[in-house]
Design an enzyme around this catalytic site. Structure first.
Site, PDB file in Angstrom:
ATOM      1  N   GLY A   8       0.971  -0.998   0.005  1.00  0.00           N
ATOM      2  CA  GLY A   8      -0.111  -0.042   0.111  1.00  0.00           C
ATOM      3  C   GLY A   8       0.789   1.348  -0.162  1.00  0.00           C
ATOM      4  N   ARG A  11      -0.152   5.701  -1.458  1.00  0.00           N
ATOM      5  CA  ARG A  11      -0.537   7.061  -0.720  1.00  0.00           C
ATOM      6  C   ARG A  11      -0.529   6.744   0.526  1.00  0.00           C
ATOM      7  NH1 ARG A  11      -7.193   6.036  -2.257  1.00  0.00           N
ATOM      8  NH2 ARG A  11      -7.288   3.830  -1.388  1.00  0.00           N
ATOM      9  N   THR A  33      -2.151  -1.252  -5.850  1.00  0.00           N
ATOM     10  CA  THR A  33      -3.334  -2.144  -6.408  1.00  0.00           C
ATOM     11  C   THR A  33      -3.165  -1.904  -7.949  1.00  0.00           C
ATOM     12  OG1 THR A  33      -4.908  -0.390  -6.058  1.00  0.00           O
ATOM     13  CG2 THR A  33      -4.984  -2.230  -4.617  1.00  0.00           C
ATOM     14  N   SER A 132      -4.391  -1.012  14.276  1.00  0.00           N
ATOM     15  CA  SER A 132      -5.151   0.102  14.889  1.00  0.00           C
ATOM     16  C   SER A 132      -5.586  -0.326  16.394  1.00  0.00           C
ATOM     17  CB  SER A 132      -6.404   0.401  13.997  1.00  0.00           C
ATOM     18  OG  SER A 132      -6.953   1.320  14.541  1.00  0.00           O
ATOM     19  N   TYR A 145     -18.015   1.026  12.801  1.00  0.00           N
ATOM     20  CA  TYR A 145     -17.082   0.107  12.117  1.00  0.00           C
ATOM     21  C   TYR A 145     -16.664  -1.282  12.693  1.00  0.00           C
ATOM     22  CZ  TYR A 145     -13.903   3.306  14.583  1.00  0.00           C
ATOM     23  OH  TYR A 145     -13.238   3.917  15.436  1.00  0.00           O
ATOM     24  N   LYS A 152      -8.772  -5.984  12.359  1.00  0.00           N
ATOM     25  CA  LYS A 152      -7.552  -5.427  13.147  1.00  0.00           C
ATOM     26  C   LYS A 152      -7.508  -6.322  14.372  1.00  0.00           C
ATOM     27  CE  LYS A 152      -6.130  -2.300  10.345  1.00  0.00           C
ATOM     28  NZ  LYS A 152      -4.905  -2.514   9.331  1.00  0.00           N
TER      29      LYS A 152
END
Length: 223
Positions: A8, A11, A33, A132, A145, A152
């Site tokens: 990843g 960004r 990706t 996280s 969420y 996580k």
């Protein structure tokens, strides 16, 4: 020259980490990706990786193997949040479609990729899973969420399991909470820029710390 593999890397935190490692004299293999990165460096190689696709994971690991480099640091940074808080329908509900998407990338694909590149990790290597505090059972103060939280928390367990599997082999395995970061996922109101978040992650990744632990800003974080 040491090598860092960062997923990843197109960004956000991944991009900031890739640039940090390059500035510190590392050769960096960055995945995205789309297979392309918006920055260039003579010590940077970009590889396409879609963690939701077993075929992509296999092809990516083969391409990385073909580079002929030992990996000193692997940072599993790539991840998604499939949910949408703006939707009015039950934001606390565990949506199975979102959960499947999230687990496929944040957990299953990450484990598959890690296991495939594990033979390339140097004997004194460090595997860092970007987790996280949402995955911390001690920070489960609300049900928002849930798919992301579940993924996580499971990733943290993978950190523990892998650390036991690699016991005695010299490879450190860590989870890290990056903080609340201004990314597409974190939003514009977050506390940290990606560059600010990258600094303690870089320090952790390049330090000889106790394996199988969860970290935040250089301190152990509660599971």
């Amino acid at each position: 020259m040491k090598t860092a593999l960062i997923t990843g890397a197109s960004r956000g935190i991944g991009r900031a980490l890739a640039k940090k490692f390059l500035n510190e004299g590392y050769f960096v293999i960055g995945t995205s990706t789309g297979g392309k990165l918006s920055y260039e460096n003579e010590n940077l190689a970009s590889v396409q990786l879609d963690l939701a696709s077993p075929g992509s994971i296999k092809e990516c690991s083969n391409e990385i193997t073909a580079l002929g480099k030992k990996i000193d640091i692997l940072i599993n940074n790539a991840g998604i949040w499939a949910g949408d808080e703006s939707e009015e329908e039950s934001p606390n509900e565990v949506r199975i479609d979102w959960l499947r998407q999230t687990l496929e990338v944040n957990l299953i694909g990450t484990i598959d990729f890690t296991q495939r590149v594990l033979p390339l990790i140097s004997e004194s290597g460090h595997i860092v899973n970007v987790s996280s505090r949402a995955g911390s059972l001690g920070h489960a103060h609300h049900a928002n969420y849930p798919d992301y939280k579940i993924s996580k928390a499971a990733l943290n367990m993978f950190t523990r399991v892998l650390s036991f599997q690699l016991e005695g082999k010299g490879i450190i395995v860590s989870s890290v909470h990056p903080g609340w970061v201004r990314t597409d996922m974190g939003g514009d109101d977050a506390d940290l820029s990606p560059e600010e978040a990258a600094e303690p992650i870089f320090k952790l990744a390049t330090s000889d710390v106790e394996t199988g632990q969860f970290w935040f800003n250089g301190e152990k974080f509660q599971w």
